[in-house]
Design a protein around this motif. Sequence first.
Motif, short mmCIF file in Angstrom:
data_model
loop_
_atom_site.label_atom_id
_atom_site.label_comp_id
_atom_site.label_asym_id
_atom_site.label_seq_id
_atom_site.Cartn_x
_atom_site.Cartn_y
_atom_site.Cartn_z
N THR A 102 22.69 -1.12 2.53
CA THR A 102 23.42 -1.50 3.74
C THR A 102 23.38 -3.01 3.99
N ASN A 103 22.59 -3.71 3.20
CA ASN A 103 22.44 -5.17 3.30
C ASN A 103 22.03 -5.62 4.69
N GLY A 104 21.08 -4.87 5.29
CA GLY A 104 20.61 -5.25 6.59
C GLY A 104 19.33 -4.52 6.96
N GLY A 105 18.51 -5.19 7.77
CA GLY A 105 17.28 -4.57 8.23
C GLY A 105 16.54 -5.50 9.15
N ASP A 106 15.43 -4.98 9.70
CA ASP A 106 14.61 -5.80 10.57
C ASP A 106 13.23 -6.02 9.95
N CYS A 107 12.31 -6.56 10.72
CA CYS A 107 11.02 -7.02 10.19
C CYS A 107 10.29 -5.98 9.35
N GLU A 108 10.11 -4.77 9.89
CA GLU A 108 9.34 -3.80 9.12
C GLU A 108 10.08 -3.36 7.87
N ASP A 109 11.41 -3.37 7.89
CA ASP A 109 12.18 -3.01 6.70
C ASP A 109 11.94 -4.02 5.56
N PHE A 110 11.90 -5.29 5.91
CA PHE A 110 11.61 -6.33 4.93
C PHE A 110 10.18 -6.17 4.39
N SER A 111 9.24 -5.92 5.31
CA SER A 111 7.84 -5.76 4.91
C SER A 111 7.66 -4.57 3.98
N ILE A 112 8.26 -3.46 4.32
CA ILE A 112 8.16 -2.25 3.49
C ILE A 112 8.75 -2.50 2.10
N ALA A 113 9.92 -3.10 2.06
CA ALA A 113 10.59 -3.35 0.77
C ALA A 113 9.78 -4.30 -0.11
N LYS A 114 9.26 -5.35 0.48
CA LYS A 114 8.46 -6.31 -0.29
C LYS A 114 7.17 -5.66 -0.77
N TYR A 115 6.52 -4.94 0.12
CA TYR A 115 5.25 -4.30 -0.24
C TYR A 115 5.45 -3.30 -1.38
N LEU A 116 6.40 -2.39 -1.25
CA LEU A 116 6.61 -1.37 -2.28
C LEU A 116 7.05 -1.98 -3.61
N THR A 117 7.84 -3.03 -3.55
CA THR A 117 8.28 -3.68 -4.78
C THR A 117 7.11 -4.33 -5.49
N LEU A 118 6.28 -5.04 -4.75
CA LEU A 118 5.11 -5.69 -5.35
C LEU A 118 4.12 -4.67 -5.89
N ARG A 119 3.92 -3.57 -5.16
CA ARG A 119 3.02 -2.52 -5.66
C ARG A 119 3.58 -1.90 -6.94
N ALA A 120 4.90 -1.71 -7.00
CA ALA A 120 5.52 -1.17 -8.21
C ALA A 120 5.36 -2.13 -9.39
N MET A 121 5.22 -3.42 -9.10
CA MET A 121 5.00 -4.42 -10.14
C MET A 121 3.53 -4.48 -10.56
N GLY A 122 2.69 -3.75 -9.85
CA GLY A 122 1.28 -3.71 -10.21
C GLY A 122 0.39 -4.66 -9.45
N VAL A 123 0.92 -5.29 -8.41
CA VAL A 123 0.09 -6.20 -7.62
C VAL A 123 -0.91 -5.34 -6.82
N PRO A 124 -2.19 -5.64 -6.94
CA PRO A 124 -3.21 -4.85 -6.23
C PRO A 124 -3.03 -4.95 -4.71
N ASP A 125 -3.29 -3.84 -4.04
CA ASP A 125 -3.14 -3.76 -2.60
C ASP A 125 -3.93 -4.85 -1.89
N GLU A 126 -5.15 -5.13 -2.37
CA GLU A 126 -5.99 -6.14 -1.69
C GLU A 126 -5.41 -7.55 -1.78
N GLN A 127 -4.49 -7.79 -2.71
CA GLN A 127 -3.86 -9.11 -2.80
C GLN A 127 -2.63 -9.23 -1.92
N LEU A 128 -2.28 -8.15 -1.23
CA LEU A 128 -1.09 -8.16 -0.38
C LEU A 128 -1.45 -8.23 1.10
N ARG A 129 -2.68 -8.34 1.42
CA ARG A 129 -3.08 -8.35 2.82
C ARG A 129 -3.02 -9.74 3.40
#
Length: 129
Positions: A102-129
């Motif tokens: 939909t090419n649109g979202g608010d703060c938590e949508d951006f946070s969720i997308a970035k978090y899940l993408t980085l986790r899928a890339m293998g970035v450890p959870d503790e490095q995302l805090r």
Amino acid sequence: METAAIIRPRRSFILPLLLAVTFVSALELSDQLMSYVIKDFGEEAHQRLENWQRLHALASNAPVDRQLKLVNSFFNRVRFISDIRHWGEEDYWATPIELLTTNGGDCEDFSIAKYLTLRAMGVPDEQLR
């Protein structure tokens, strides 16, 4: 070119997403999902999802600081829009696919997308805090 008014996506959008998405250690979007997106949301939405998959493939082996910069830059191209205007709800947590399609979202949508993408890339959870 899009106008300032937002066309709200149909809520039936979510079920095909749930049936069509594989999001484990590798970011893979099914052919079924990609066909649905191009048919119902157009080529630009389809391209954003392809670019997301490409980002994952290219950045998965990069150093973490580079992954953070690439993912942040990628998602920051999406429009910021309130949930009430975009989804017709006070608070809606969109999936990364809904955000990109939909090419649109608010703060938590951006946070969720970035978090899940980085986790899928293998970035450890503790490095995302």
